[in-house]
Write a protein that holds these residues in place. Structure first.
Motif, PDB file in Angstrom:
ATOM      1  N   PRO A  72       0.721  -1.273   0.199  1.00 11.27           N
ATOM      2  CA  PRO A  72       0.076   0.003   0.161  1.00 11.27           C
ATOM      3  C   PRO A  72       0.937   1.356  -0.014  1.00 11.27           C
ATOM      4  CG  PRO A  72      -0.887  -1.526   1.719  1.00 11.27           C
ATOM      5  CD  PRO A  72       0.405  -2.055   1.045  1.00 11.27           C
ATOM      6  N   PRO A  73       0.605   2.438  -0.850  1.00  4.11           N
ATOM      7  CA  PRO A  73       1.158   3.443  -0.844  1.00  4.11           C
ATOM      8  C   PRO A  73       1.498   4.278   0.558  1.00  4.11           C
ATOM      9  CG  PRO A  73      -0.210   3.517  -2.508  1.00  4.11           C
ATOM     10  CD  PRO A  73      -0.739   2.177  -1.861  1.00  4.11           C
ATOM     11  N   LEU A  74       0.349   4.013   1.659  1.00  4.63           N
ATOM     12  CA  LEU A  74       0.656   4.652   2.792  1.00  4.63           C
ATOM     13  C   LEU A  74       1.398   3.430   3.704  1.00  4.63           C
ATOM     14  CD1 LEU A  74      -2.678   5.948   3.989  1.00  4.63           C
ATOM     15  CD2 LEU A  74      -0.547   7.275   3.422  1.00  4.63           C
ATOM     16  N   GLN A  75       2.719   4.033   3.811  1.00 13.32           N
ATOM     17  CA  GLN A  75       3.615   2.953   4.657  1.00 13.32           C
ATOM     18  C   GLN A  75       2.919   2.729   6.293  1.00 13.32           C
ATOM     19  OE1 GLN A  75       7.577   3.984   5.099  1.00 13.32           O
ATOM     20  NE2 GLN A  75       8.353   2.503   6.275  1.00 13.32           N
ATOM     21  N   SER A  76       2.147   3.567   6.595  1.00 11.89           N
ATOM     22  CA  SER A  76       1.472   3.442   8.081  1.00 11.89           C
ATOM     23  C   SER A  76       0.350   2.330   8.145  1.00 11.89           C
ATOM     24  CB  SER A  76       0.728   4.808   8.408  1.00 11.89           C
ATOM     25  OG  SER A  76      -0.152   5.162   7.383  1.00 11.89           O
ATOM     26  N   TYR A  77      -0.010   1.770   6.788  1.00  9.81           N
ATOM     27  CA  TYR A  77      -0.850   0.773   6.716  1.00  9.81           C
ATOM     28  C   TYR A  77      -0.244  -0.574   6.525  1.00  9.81           C
ATOM     29  CZ  TYR A  77      -5.564  -1.286   5.904  1.00  9.81           C
ATOM     30  OH  TYR A  77      -6.643  -1.958   6.077  1.00  9.81           O
ATOM     31  N   HIS A  78       1.198  -0.542   6.405  1.00  8.00           N
ATOM     32  CA  HIS A  78       1.736  -1.741   6.082  1.00  8.00           C
ATOM     33  C   HIS A  78       1.574  -2.940   7.230  1.00  8.00           C
ATOM     34  CE1 HIS A  78       5.102   0.076   3.163  1.00  8.00           C
ATOM     35  NE2 HIS A  78       3.549   0.336   2.570  1.00  8.00           N
ATOM     36  N   CYS A  79       1.677  -2.513   8.350  1.00 10.12           N
ATOM     37  CA  CYS A  79       1.510  -3.544   9.333  1.00 10.12           C
ATOM     38  C   CYS A  79       0.214  -4.092   9.361  1.00 10.12           C
ATOM     39  CB  CYS A  79       1.577  -2.737  10.751  1.00 10.12           C
ATOM     40  SG  CYS A  79       1.033  -3.765  12.326  1.00 10.12           S
ATOM     41  N   THR A  80      -1.098  -3.514   9.044  1.00 12.97           N
ATOM     42  CA  THR A  80      -2.288  -4.056   9.063  1.00 12.97           C
ATOM     43  C   THR A  80      -2.352  -4.770   8.059  1.00 12.97           C
ATOM     44  OG1 THR A  80      -3.142  -2.152  10.292  1.00 12.97           O
ATOM     45  CG2 THR A  80      -4.812  -3.351   8.841  1.00 12.97           C
ATOM     46  N   TYR A  81      -2.017  -4.382   6.755  1.00  9.55           N
ATOM     47  CA  TYR A  81      -1.948  -4.933   5.351  1.00  9.55           C
ATOM     48  C   TYR A  81      -1.305  -6.500   5.638  1.00  9.55           C
ATOM     49  CZ  TYR A  81      -1.836  -6.019   0.323  1.00  9.55           C
ATOM     50  OH  TYR A  81      -1.717  -6.607  -1.010  1.00  9.55           O
ATOM     51  N   ALA A  82       0.050  -6.458   6.091  1.00 11.72           N
ATOM     52  CA  ALA A  82       0.795  -7.731   6.434  1.00 11.72           C
ATOM     53  C   ALA A  82      -0.249  -8.853   7.406  1.00 11.72           C
ATOM     54  CB  ALA A  82       1.897  -7.480   6.942  1.00 11.72           C
ATOM     55  N   ARG A  83      -0.672  -8.289   8.293  1.00 12.12           N
ATOM     56  CA  ARG A  83      -1.420  -9.032   9.077  1.00 12.12           C
ATOM     57  C   ARG A  83      -2.818  -9.437   8.409  1.00 12.12           C
ATOM     58  NH1 ARG A  83      -2.353  -4.206  13.121  1.00 12.12           N
ATOM     59  NH2 ARG A  83      -4.009  -5.448  13.978  1.00 12.12           N
ATOM     60  N   MET A  84      -3.440  -8.812   7.678  1.00 14.08           N
ATOM     61  CA  MET A  84      -4.517  -9.314   6.996  1.00 14.08           C
ATOM     62  C   MET A  84      -3.828 -10.400   5.887  1.00 14.08           C
ATOM     63  SD  MET A  84      -6.871  -6.064   5.973  1.00 14.08           S
ATOM     64  CE  MET A  84      -6.016  -5.137   4.928  1.00 14.08           C
ATOM     65  N   TRP A  85      -2.937 -10.077   5.247  1.00 18.91           N
ATOM     66  CA  TRP A  85      -2.472 -10.981   4.035  1.00 18.91           C
ATOM     67  C   TRP A  85      -2.150 -12.480   4.816  1.00 18.91           C
ATOM     68  CZ3 TRP A  85      -1.356 -10.256  -1.296  1.00 18.91           C
ATOM     69  CH2 TRP A  85      -0.634 -11.276  -1.732  1.00 18.91           C
ATOM     70  N   ILE A  86      -1.441 -12.350   5.937  1.00 21.18           N
ATOM     71  CA  ILE A  86      -0.947 -13.580   6.658  1.00 21.18           C
ATOM     72  C   ILE A  86      -2.171 -14.235   7.266  1.00 21.18           C
ATOM     73  CG2 ILE A  86       0.139 -14.285   8.721  1.00 21.18           C
ATOM     74  CD1 ILE A  86       2.040 -11.986   8.319  1.00 21.18           C
ATOM     75  N   LYS A  87      -3.013 -13.706   7.800  1.00 28.85           N
ATOM     76  CA  LYS A  87      -4.361 -14.384   8.029  1.00 28.85           C
ATOM     77  C   LYS A  87      -4.929 -15.228   7.035  1.00 28.85           C
ATOM     78  CE  LYS A  87      -7.654 -15.485  10.877  1.00 28.85           C
ATOM     79  NZ  LYS A  87      -8.527 -14.602  11.649  1.00 28.85           N
ATOM     80  N   VAL A  88      -5.181 -14.437   6.020  1.00 30.24           N
ATOM     81  CA  VAL A  88      -5.836 -15.117   4.910  1.00 30.24           C
ATOM     82  C   VAL A  88      -5.208 -16.594   4.465  1.00 30.24           C
ATOM     83  CG1 VAL A  88      -6.623 -14.839   2.481  1.00 30.24           C
ATOM     84  CG2 VAL A  88      -7.116 -13.162   4.226  1.00 30.24           C
TER      85      VAL A  88
END
Length: 206
Positions: free
Chosen positions: A167-183
């Motif tokens: 995601p362009p917003l680096q501040s969202y990288h943590c949440t994005y990674a957590r979502m990706w991993i969970k799926v």
């Protein structure tokens, strides 16, 4: 006196300004520590072949309840101040895209992103699934697999994994990674070494 009046005016304007729309939060996002454990449990393997892949093998935007399909359900879940028509489509409202920080007031400017793209899933194990399981994956409202985001940002992502696109917003990288991993964990999909390395780096921002 003039400065006091100006200060009061600024205060009243600040109070009148609408609060920013909250970021959508799909269900089931794990904590960073849980995501680290789930990532460690995933099988690391080279990405499989895309041979035979078709989006049609992942029937999506199915009817979820009443007149609502999956896309409309996510639009209505992730939007704010919505006016929803009898056909379940939101006639007005706003959508905040956490990928890039943009806010949209037309549903047509918003895509529903499959956090783990269908093509990536196919090459990570879904090629051996039944069509029914692929349909469940493509319409999953129980896990953090679907989220409303800016359409052209979603199109720029395409079917890329986190080793190629974030995601362009680096501040969202943590949440994005957590979502990706969970799926990937829920569906027992594999990750490549480069993908895992990227996810570790993103979790380090948590």
């Amino acid at each position: 006196m003039a400065s006091l009046i100006a200060s009061l005016l600024l205060s009243s304007l600040a109070l009148a300004a609408p609060a920013p729309a909250p970021a959508p939060s799909p269900p089931g996002i794990p904590s960073a520590s849980t995501a680290q454990s789930q990532l460690a449990a995933l099988t690391v393997a080279p990405q499989g072949s895309s041979e035979g892949y078709s989006r049609d093998l992942f029937p999506h935007w199915i009817t979820t309840s009443g007149a609502c399909n999956t896309r409309e359900t996510v639009l209505n879940r992730d939007g704010t101040n919505l006016v929803i028509g009898s056909d379940c489509y939101p006639d007005s409202g706003s959508w905040y895209s956490p990928y890039d920080g943009a806010t949209w007031t037309a549903a047509s400017d918003v895509d529903i992103d499959h956090v783990v793209p269908l093509s990536n899933a196919w090459k990570s194990g879904a090629s051996s699934w039944t069509t029914a399981k692929r349909q469940d994956f493509a319409n999953d409202l129980q896990n953090p697999q679907l989220i409303a985001v800016t359409d052209n940002v979603n199109q720029a992502k395409g079917d890329s994994g986190p080793e190629e696109w974030k995601p362009p917003l680096q501040s969202y990288h943590c949440t994005y990674a957590r979502m990706w991993i969970k799926v990937k964990y829920v569906y027992d999909l594999t990750v490549t070494q480069a993908e895992k390395n990227a996810l570790v780096q993103m979790l380090d921002t948590c």
